[in-house]
Design a protein around this motif. Structure first.
Motif, PDB file in Angstrom:
ATOM      1  N   HIS A  19      11.126   6.659  14.312  1.00  0.00           N
ATOM      2  CA  HIS A  19      11.092   5.634  13.161  1.00  0.00           C
ATOM      3  C   HIS A  19      10.575   6.223  11.825  1.00  0.00           C
ATOM      4  CE1 HIS A  19      12.000   3.286  16.627  1.00  0.00           C
ATOM      5  NE2 HIS A  19      12.189   2.318  15.989  1.00  0.00           N
ATOM      6  N   ALA A  20      10.824   5.736  10.850  1.00  0.00           N
ATOM      7  CA  ALA A  20      10.461   5.666   9.573  1.00  0.00           C
ATOM      8  C   ALA A  20       9.306   4.458   9.148  1.00  0.00           C
ATOM      9  CB  ALA A  20      11.442   5.999   8.272  1.00  0.00           C
ATOM     10  N   ALA A  21       8.385   4.684   8.433  1.00  0.00           N
ATOM     11  CA  ALA A  21       7.653   3.537   7.992  1.00  0.00           C
ATOM     12  C   ALA A  21       8.217   2.985   7.001  1.00  0.00           C
ATOM     13  CB  ALA A  21       6.281   3.998   7.756  1.00  0.00           C
ATOM     14  N   LEU A  22       8.505   1.561   6.838  1.00  0.00           N
ATOM     15  CA  LEU A  22       8.795   1.090   5.740  1.00  0.00           C
ATOM     16  C   LEU A  22       7.982  -0.128   5.142  1.00  0.00           C
ATOM     17  CD1 LEU A  22      11.221  -0.240   3.958  1.00  0.00           C
ATOM     18  CD2 LEU A  22      11.736  -1.712   5.824  1.00  0.00           C
ATOM     19  N   TYR A  23       7.591   0.055   3.860  1.00  0.00           N
ATOM     20  CA  TYR A  23       6.786  -0.765   3.061  1.00  0.00           C
ATOM     21  C   TYR A  23       7.384  -1.366   2.122  1.00  0.00           C
ATOM     22  CZ  TYR A  23       3.035   1.674   5.461  1.00  0.00           C
ATOM     23  OH  TYR A  23       1.944   2.281   6.173  1.00  0.00           O
ATOM     24  N   SER A  24       7.303  -2.651   1.686  1.00  0.00           N
ATOM     25  CA  SER A  24       7.972  -3.111   0.616  1.00  0.00           C
ATOM     26  C   SER A  24       7.377  -4.343   0.123  1.00  0.00           C
ATOM     27  CB  SER A  24       9.439  -3.544   0.971  1.00  0.00           C
ATOM     28  OG  SER A  24       9.830  -4.304  -0.074  1.00  0.00           O
ATOM     29  N   THR A  25       7.467  -4.788  -1.269  1.00  0.00           N
ATOM     30  CA  THR A  25       6.803  -5.703  -2.183  1.00  0.00           C
ATOM     31  C   THR A  25       7.552  -6.950  -1.713  1.00  0.00           C
ATOM     32  OG1 THR A  25       7.823  -5.111  -3.825  1.00  0.00           O
ATOM     33  CG2 THR A  25       5.567  -4.498  -3.484  1.00  0.00           C
ATOM     34  N   THR A  26       8.795  -6.932  -1.224  1.00  0.00           N
ATOM     35  CA  THR A  26       9.525  -8.150  -1.173  1.00  0.00           C
ATOM     36  C   THR A  26      10.375  -8.237   0.202  1.00  0.00           C
ATOM     37  OG1 THR A  26      11.671  -7.122  -1.937  1.00  0.00           O
ATOM     38  CG2 THR A  26       9.869  -8.493  -3.516  1.00  0.00           C
ATOM     39  N   ASP A  27      10.236  -9.358   0.943  1.00  0.00           N
ATOM     40  CA  ASP A  27      10.936  -9.606   2.123  1.00  0.00           C
ATOM     41  C   ASP A  27      12.666  -9.117   2.141  1.00  0.00           C
ATOM     42  OD1 ASP A  27       8.574 -10.202   3.288  1.00  0.00           O
ATOM     43  OD2 ASP A  27       8.667 -12.545   3.283  1.00  0.00           O
ATOM     44  N   ARG A  28      13.166  -9.689   1.019  1.00  0.00           N
ATOM     45  CA  ARG A  28      14.457  -9.620   0.971  1.00  0.00           C
ATOM     46  C   ARG A  28      14.826  -8.183   1.102  1.00  0.00           C
ATOM     47  NH1 ARG A  28      18.417 -12.390  -3.736  1.00  0.00           N
ATOM     48  NH2 ARG A  28      20.371 -11.587  -2.583  1.00  0.00           N
ATOM     49  N   LEU A  29      14.196  -7.309   0.190  1.00  0.00           N
ATOM     50  CA  LEU A  29      14.347  -6.040   0.120  1.00  0.00           C
ATOM     51  C   LEU A  29      14.286  -5.195   1.370  1.00  0.00           C
ATOM     52  CD1 LEU A  29      15.306  -3.383  -1.364  1.00  0.00           C
ATOM     53  CD2 LEU A  29      12.727  -3.204  -2.460  1.00  0.00           C
ATOM     54  N   ALA A  30      13.280  -5.716   1.989  1.00  0.00           N
ATOM     55  CA  ALA A  30      12.747  -4.925   3.441  1.00  0.00           C
ATOM     56  C   ALA A  30      13.758  -5.136   4.590  1.00  0.00           C
ATOM     57  CB  ALA A  30      11.455  -5.543   3.785  1.00  0.00           C
ATOM     58  N   GLU A  31      14.099  -6.275   4.213  1.00  0.00           N
ATOM     59  CA  GLU A  31      15.266  -6.926   5.334  1.00  0.00           C
ATOM     60  C   GLU A  31      16.719  -6.266   5.147  1.00  0.00           C
ATOM     61  OE1 GLU A  31      15.232 -11.123   4.745  1.00  0.00           O
ATOM     62  OE2 GLU A  31      13.311 -11.331   5.856  1.00  0.00           O
ATOM     63  N   ALA A  32      17.064  -6.072   3.720  1.00  0.00           N
ATOM     64  CA  ALA A  32      18.221  -5.369   3.710  1.00  0.00           C
ATOM     65  C   ALA A  32      18.030  -3.863   4.051  1.00  0.00           C
ATOM     66  CB  ALA A  32      18.768  -5.478   1.855  1.00  0.00           C
ATOM     67  N   LEU A  33      17.021  -3.253   3.582  1.00  0.00           N
ATOM     68  CA  LEU A  33      16.744  -1.783   4.242  1.00  0.00           C
ATOM     69  C   LEU A  33      16.867  -1.439   5.670  1.00  0.00           C
ATOM     70  CD1 LEU A  33      14.386  -0.718   1.600  1.00  0.00           C
ATOM     71  CD2 LEU A  33      16.551   0.375   1.634  1.00  0.00           C
ATOM     72  N   ALA A  34      15.982  -2.497   6.310  1.00  0.00           N
ATOM     73  CA  ALA A  34      16.089  -2.567   7.878  1.00  0.00           C
ATOM     74  C   ALA A  34      17.616  -2.821   8.394  1.00  0.00           C
ATOM     75  CB  ALA A  34      15.075  -3.750   8.432  1.00  0.00           C
ATOM     76  N   THR A  35      18.407  -3.806   7.761  1.00  0.00           N
ATOM     77  CA  THR A  35      19.713  -3.869   8.202  1.00  0.00           C
ATOM     78  C   THR A  35      20.647  -2.548   8.178  1.00  0.00           C
ATOM     79  OG1 THR A  35      19.730  -6.309   7.683  1.00  0.00           O
ATOM     80  CG2 THR A  35      21.772  -5.218   7.895  1.00  0.00           C
ATOM     81  N   ALA A  36      20.337  -2.056   7.002  1.00  0.00           N
ATOM     82  CA  ALA A  36      21.317  -0.824   6.860  1.00  0.00           C
ATOM     83  C   ALA A  36      20.796   0.309   7.748  1.00  0.00           C
ATOM     84  CB  ALA A  36      21.021  -0.286   5.224  1.00  0.00           C
ATOM     85  N   ALA A  37      19.433   0.469   8.086  1.00  0.00           N
ATOM     86  CA  ALA A  37      18.774   1.197   9.072  1.00  0.00           C
ATOM     87  C   ALA A  37      19.497   1.248  10.500  1.00  0.00           C
ATOM     88  CB  ALA A  37      17.413   1.162   9.014  1.00  0.00           C
ATOM     89  N   THR A  38      19.591  -0.168  10.555  1.00  0.00           N
ATOM     90  CA  THR A  38      20.121  -0.674  12.176  1.00  0.00           C
ATOM     91  C   THR A  38      21.605  -0.157  12.210  1.00  0.00           C
ATOM     92  OG1 THR A  38      18.909  -2.418  12.495  1.00  0.00           O
ATOM     93  CG2 THR A  38      20.650  -2.328  13.828  1.00  0.00           C
ATOM     94  N   GLY A  39      22.387  -0.324  10.980  1.00  0.00           N
ATOM     95  CA  GLY A  39      23.758   0.077  11.056  1.00  0.00           C
ATOM     96  C   GLY A  39      24.064   1.536  10.955  1.00  0.00           C
ATOM     97  N   SER A  40      23.123   2.433  10.589  1.00  0.00           N
ATOM     98  CA  SER A  40      23.421   3.605  10.319  1.00  0.00           C
ATOM     99  C   SER A  40      22.599   4.557  11.618  1.00  0.00           C
ATOM    100  CB  SER A  40      22.560   4.390   9.036  1.00  0.00           C
ATOM    101  OG  SER A  40      20.911   4.230   9.252  1.00  0.00           O
TER     102      SER A  40
END
Length: 514
Positions: free
Chosen positions: A400-421
């Protein structure tokens, strides 16, 4: 300055697997494909029974075998990635090797893993014919291509001819119904990931900052992208103090690269900015690493390789957002000019940083990149990716990579892309209460926690908090890929060595932006 070794003018290219598709029956495809030397039939568990796909009985009849008996005798379970050889004497005109490959529940994740396992089993073969993924969705077809291309990956050799039995299969033909969109996206994402792996695997005596910058220029120009390179004099004139400090001990001076992708017909959109850490080798500098920790440090530019590969794929994929890549490139060496613990460095834009550990160099070059983006690019969003901290891999392991973000929406979008990939991330907290550990009495901020800090551990969080200081309040996310950027052994589509982690994640995220 004098380079320590000659540099190549183009990236070394590892062996590739080409993926094609065709409709019709598997038996017909086998008889018409004269160079096929391996056939694979998918199997899965249905209730208490393991069954082959709709082509299985036809292929078994052509080989004269009882498929149900083989499944029982060879203890075929159908789990994702199980590969079993069917013992046959191949009739004339059919491949000599016949395999069964388990596809688990048939999900894109399991199809990707099945294709990766099959690809590894097919190393040394010239042409694989299979129905893996027949009848699947766009996502399933994409996953099959990614698994094939990435699972059998072999890194480029340094002037040595690869062993034939270790090279990936040259050609794979997928028979049946496979959505063209999924195949095309899979090819593009896999090619980009392979490029990131090739760049990361290149030895550091060939891969200095100037070499990397020239790869970006050549590859970017070929893809129709605009590329600008800052050399050391320009870096000094414009105040890139973080990059210059990190590169000060090396015989090969630092570089800074900007690459712009501007899709036709898209105007008045603020750019997405990707920043990739590009330390072409990391000795730790004066805070020198132990010998064993230094061995893999040719891969400390994995973040920059991922960002470059993703940018180069944007035109092919048709990303509909302007995207800018920033690559701060330096070699963190030990030399007479090295920056020292206790130094105060003025980064791009004027913030001063107290240095406590010269082996925390990645955040210094990223600080320049983030500050440049915030000052000049008016970004809609900034995402940086870096092999940044050992703390991230201690906390999350190597998957797993560690994900940090200042906004929930951006974090959720990146997490969704991570799951798909299939590239997994775990969101970590930006703990504001920890920010005080970076307070300095001699500079605006210090870049690591120091003596008397109120927290022990939390190094990955502290690094993210440091980087946030240079974003000027922009929407921002940070991916610390120190763990998954390299693999110790083959596992699913990740192969031993550089993984290219983050390339497909970023591309999926960019595809989802509207």
């Amino acid at each position: 300055m004098v380079a320590v070794a000659p540099v190549q003018v183009a990236p070394r290219v590892g062996p590739r697997t080409s993926v094609a598709s065709r409709s019709g029956s598997l038996v017909s495809a086998l008889r018409e494909t004269v160079d096929a030397d391996l056939v694979a039939v998918p199997v899965r568990k249905t209730g208490d029974t393991v069954v082959a796909d709709r082509h299985g009985d036809q292929v078994a009849a052509a080989y004269g075998v009882d498929l149900a008996a083989v499944i029982g005798a060879e203890r075929v379970k159908g789990g994702a990635g199980q590969v079993v050889r069917v013992p046959v004497m191949a009739p004339s005109g059919l491949p000599q090797r016949f395999l069964l490959v388990g596809i688990g529940d048939g999900s894109p994740r399991d199809l990707r893993r099945a294709a990766a396992a099959l690809s590894r089993s097919a190393r040394g073969r010239s042409h694989v014919v299979t129905t893996l993924g027949d009848g699947s969705s766009v996502e399933g077809a994409r996953a099959v291509v990614e698994g094939f291309v990435l699972g059998g990956y072999t890194p480029p050799s340094a002037g040595l001819k690869p062993r034939e039995d270790s090279s990936p299969a040259a050609q794979v033909t997928l028979v049946g119904s496979h959505p063209a969109t999924g195949l095309d996206r899979g090819r593009a994402h896999a090619r980009a990931t392979v490029l990131a792996r090739d760049l990361t695997e290149t030895p550091a005596n060939l891969k200095n900052p100037d070499w990397f910058a020239r790869q970006a220029a050549d590859l970017g120009a070929a893809a129709g992208l605009d590329v600008r390179i800052w050399h050391e004099d320009q870096l000094a004139d414009e105040g890139f103090g973080g990059v210059l400090a990190v590169g000060s001990g090396s015989a090969t001076p630092p570089r800074f690269v900007r690459i712009d992708y501007r899709p036709e017909g898209v105007r008045d959109r603020r750019p997405v900015v990707l920043v990739g850490k590009g330390i072409t080798f990391d000795t730790g500098g004066i805070s020198i690493k132990p010998r064993t920790s230094m061995v893999a440090m040719k891969s400390d530019m994995a973040g920059a390789a991922v960002v470059l590969a993703a940018l180069l794929a944007c035109p092919e994929i048709g990303i509909r957002r302007p995207v800018t890549a920033l690559l701060p490139l330096a070699e963190n060496a030990f030399g007479a000019g090295s920056y020292r613990p206790g130094d105060v460095v003025t980064t791009y834009g004027g913030q001063t940083v107290e240095i406590l550990n010269t082996d925390a160099e990645g955040r210094m070059v990223l600080a320049d990149g983030l500050a440049y983006a915030a000052r000049h690019l008016d970004p809609e969003v900034i995402v940086d990716i870096a092999t940044l901290t050992g703390a991230a891999s201690l906390g999350l392991g190597r998957r797993h990579a560690a994900l940090y973000s200042t906004t929930d929406r951006l974090a959720e979008a990146l997490a969704t892309a991570a799951t798909g990939s299939g590239e997994q991330v775990w969101r970590m907290p930006l703990v504001d209460e920890y920010r005080s550990v970076l307070d300095s009495t001699v500079a605006d901020i210090r870049h690591v926690t120091g003596p008397g800090a109120e927290i022990s551990g939390g190094g990955s969080i502290a690094a993210a908090l440091f980087l946030r200081e240079f974003t000027a309040g922009a929407r921002w996310a940070h991916l610390d890929i120190a763990g998954p950027a390299r693999a110790e052994r083959d596992e699913h589509e990740a192969t031993r060595g550089a993984t290219g982690f983050g390339t497909r994640l970023l591309l999926r995220w960019l595809e989802g932006l509207h």
